[in-house]
Design an enzyme around this catalytic site. Structure first.
Site, PDB file in Angstrom:
ATOM      1  CB  SER A   1     -26.964   0.696 -19.976  1.00 39.81           C
ATOM      2  OG  SER A   1     -25.773  -0.068 -19.903  1.00 39.81           O
TER       3      SER A   1
ATOM      4  CE  LYS B   1     -18.884  -1.369 -12.505  1.00 44.01           C
ATOM      5  NZ  LYS B   1     -18.126  -1.949 -13.294  1.00 44.01           N
TER       6      LYS B   1
ATOM      7  CD  GLU C   1     -16.223 -20.017  -7.453  1.00 47.53           C
ATOM      8  OE1 GLU C   1     -16.698 -20.611  -8.221  1.00 47.53           O
ATOM      9  OE2 GLU C   1     -15.162 -20.425  -6.778  1.00 47.53           O
TER      10      GLU C   1
ATOM     11  N   GLY D   1      -3.586  -2.713 -14.527  1.00 52.42           N
ATOM     12  CA  GLY D   1      -4.555  -1.997 -13.806  1.00 52.42           C
ATOM     13  C   GLY D   1      -5.246  -3.117 -13.009  1.00 52.42           C
TER      14      GLY D   1
HETATM   15  P1  NAD Z   1     -10.541   1.333 -10.361  1.00 58.35           P
HETATM   16  O1  NAD Z   1     -10.137   2.678  -9.790  1.00 58.35           O
HETATM   17  O2  NAD Z   1     -11.116   0.453  -9.440  1.00 58.35           O
HETATM   18  O3  NAD Z   1      -8.850   0.913 -10.906  1.00 58.35           O
HETATM   19  C1  NAD Z   1      -7.891   1.359 -11.542  1.00 58.35           C
HETATM   20  C2  NAD Z   1      -6.537   0.928 -11.163  1.00 58.35           C
HETATM   21  O4  NAD Z   1      -5.698   1.435 -12.268  1.00 58.35           O
HETATM   22  C3  NAD Z   1      -6.064   1.307  -9.846  1.00 58.35           C
HETATM   23  O5  NAD Z   1      -5.844   0.287  -9.467  1.00 58.35           O
HETATM   24  C4  NAD Z   1      -4.968   2.062 -10.063  1.00 58.35           C
HETATM   25  O6  NAD Z   1      -4.100   1.926  -9.117  1.00 58.35           O
HETATM   26  C5  NAD Z   1      -4.552   1.871 -11.584  1.00 58.35           C
HETATM   27  N1  NAD Z   1      -3.722   2.840 -12.227  1.00 58.35           N
HETATM   28  C6  NAD Z   1      -4.393   4.077 -12.855  1.00 58.35           C
HETATM   29  N2  NAD Z   1      -3.306   4.681 -13.442  1.00 58.35           N
HETATM   30  C7  NAD Z   1      -2.390   3.925 -13.738  1.00 58.35           C
HETATM   31  C8  NAD Z   1      -1.351   3.766 -14.407  1.00 58.35           C
HETATM   32  N3  NAD Z   1      -0.800   4.990 -15.243  1.00 58.35           N
HETATM   33  N4  NAD Z   1      -0.498   2.647 -14.726  1.00 58.35           N
HETATM   34  C9  NAD Z   1      -0.763   1.571 -13.760  1.00 58.35           C
HETATM   35  N5  NAD Z   1      -1.866   1.583 -13.005  1.00 58.35           N
HETATM   36  C10 NAD Z   1      -2.512   2.613 -13.125  1.00 58.35           C
HETATM   37  O7  NAD Z   1     -11.154   1.811 -11.694  1.00 58.35           O
HETATM   38  P2  NAD Z   1     -11.991   0.849 -12.695  1.00 58.35           P
HETATM   39  O8  NAD Z   1     -13.625   0.628 -12.157  1.00 58.35           O
HETATM   40  O9  NAD Z   1     -11.397  -0.707 -12.726  1.00 58.35           O
HETATM   41  O10 NAD Z   1     -12.217   1.408 -13.850  1.00 58.35           O
HETATM   42  C11 NAD Z   1     -10.917   1.579 -14.715  1.00 58.35           C
HETATM   43  C12 NAD Z   1     -11.346   1.876 -16.096  1.00 58.35           C
HETATM   44  O11 NAD Z   1     -12.307   1.000 -16.816  1.00 58.35           O
HETATM   45  C13 NAD Z   1     -12.162   3.408 -16.125  1.00 58.35           C
HETATM   46  O12 NAD Z   1     -11.572   4.187 -16.874  1.00 58.35           O
HETATM   47  C14 NAD Z   1     -13.641   2.912 -16.364  1.00 58.35           C
HETATM   48  O13 NAD Z   1     -14.478   3.894 -17.065  1.00 58.35           O
HETATM   49  C15 NAD Z   1     -13.288   1.754 -17.350  1.00 58.35           C
HETATM   50  N6  NAD Z   1     -14.342   0.730 -17.629  1.00 58.35           N
HETATM   51  C16 NAD Z   1     -14.675   0.131 -18.680  1.00 58.35           C
HETATM   52  C17 NAD Z   1     -15.731  -1.169 -18.956  1.00 58.35           C
HETATM   53  C18 NAD Z   1     -16.062  -1.401 -20.086  1.00 58.35           C
HETATM   54  O14 NAD Z   1     -16.876  -2.015 -20.189  1.00 58.35           O
HETATM   55  N7  NAD Z   1     -15.423  -0.769 -21.393  1.00 58.35           N
HETATM   56  C19 NAD Z   1     -16.330  -1.465 -17.698  1.00 58.35           C
HETATM   57  C20 NAD Z   1     -16.097  -0.760 -16.426  1.00 58.35           C
HETATM   58  C21 NAD Z   1     -15.009   0.147 -16.419  1.00 58.35           C
END
Ligand code: NAD
Length: 269
Positions: A21, A71, A83, A132
């Site tokens: 960013s 977050k 909301e 997820g």
């Molecule tokens: P988080 O830990 O809150 O959630 C991840 C979820 O995935 C959990 O509920 C976990 O139980 C589940 N999970 C993990 N491995 C799994 C699998 N193999 N099968 C099924 N479920 C599985 O994490 P988050 O903050 O939601 O982030 C998730 C990913 O998103 C990270 O890699 C992060 O870098 C990425 N992200 C990308 C962006 C973007 O703009 N591209 C923005 C935010 C986060």
């Protein structure tokens, strides 16, 4: 170049070295001749209360982008949240009002939808699968429901997380058919990986490799993972002729939403 008159925005998380960013915003501020700059801030969790107090008094600071792992922790410390941020229990952006009040929102889902729109996806009446149900998956699921999908299937390694999200969405969006779990990928207009599976070159898929055989070439397959850009899921989807959406596309498509909420850019950059 920073001046005494330069107004600031920030991005806060820990670690912070991986974020893009500051480059993205500072390039835009410079190109558009705005006397604004973004600072990266890596802060310890035990300093969050002091950080919030400092934000309230920081008069040349317009807002803060919030990233992992704060977050959720910061959502509960603000004066007012949108909301969706209240429902999701997480913020990824804060605006500082001139009187020091701090307002929060979560635009992860909007960023995802913007990128999907650029990839030709329109949510109304569609059938989507979100794998997820964590922070980013919940935000994407919320925005898909708000944008009018007809049906949404949720899946997560944690059954409890899935159930909690299904209940939250069911209450907020009575018109959307919400289900948990899937056997086949057939018939989905959109499949999203919102888990970290595939991050950092592990080669991991967020689903059973055999299920990929049921993927229709008409399905848009999206991944939130930013590195590698082409995850194993996206590579497999592309091989099957599907349109794909990458994690960096989602990041980029969200910059305007973040900047607009902080009051420093238009909604569309
Ligand atoms: P988080 O830990 O809150 O959630 C991840 C979820 O995935 C959990 O509920 C976990 O139980 C589940 N999970 C993990 N491995 C799994 C699998 N193999 N099968 C099924 N479920 C599985 O994490 P988050 O903050 O939601 O982030 C998730 C990913 O998103 C990270 O890699 C992060 O870098 C990425 N992200 C990308 C962006 C973007 O703009 N591209 C923005 C935010 C986060």
């Amino acid at each position: 170049m920073l001046h005494g008159s330069t107004e600031l925005v920030a991005i806060v998380g820990s670690p912070i070295t991986q974020v893009k960013s500051p480059e993205n915003f500072n390039r835009w501020f410079q190109a558009n001749r705005h006397d604004l700059a973004m600072l990266p801030i890596d802060i310890r969790e035990d300093a969050l209360d002091a950080f919030i107090a400092t934000l309230r008094g920081w008069q040349n600071l317009r807002g803060v982008v919030v990233t992992v792992p704060y977050k959720q922790a910061l959502a509960g410390r603000l004066d007012e949240v949108s909301e969706r941020a209240a429902a999701l229990g997480s913020v990824n952006v804060i605006r500082r009002q001139a009187d020091g009040r701090l307002l929060g929102d979560n635009v992860d889902g909007e960023g995802f939808l913007n990128a999907a729109c650029l990839n030709g996806f329109r949510a109304e009446g569609k059938r989507a699968l979100v794998i997820g149900a964590g922070g980013v998956g919940s935000a994407i699921a919320w925005s898909l429901c708000q944008a009018g999908v007809a049906s949404l299937v949720l899946s997560d390694a944690s059954a409890a997380r899935c159930q909690a999200l299904a209940e939250l969405l069911g209450k907020a969006f009575a018109r959307v058919r919400i289900a948990i779990g899937y056997d086949s990928l057939q018939g989905f207009d959109l499949v999203v990986n919102a888990t970290p599976a595939g991050m950092g070159g592990t080669g991991e898929l967020p689903l059973d490799a055999a299920q990929l055989d049921s993927l229709d070439s008409a399905t848009l397959v999206a991944d939130v993972v930013t590195s590698p850009e082409i995850t194993p899921l996206l590579a497999a989807a592309r091989e099957r002729g599907c349109a794909i959406q990458t994690g960096p596309q989602m990041v980029f498509a969200q910059l305007g939403n973040l900047g607009h909420f902080m009051g420093v850019t238009p909604l569309q950059l």
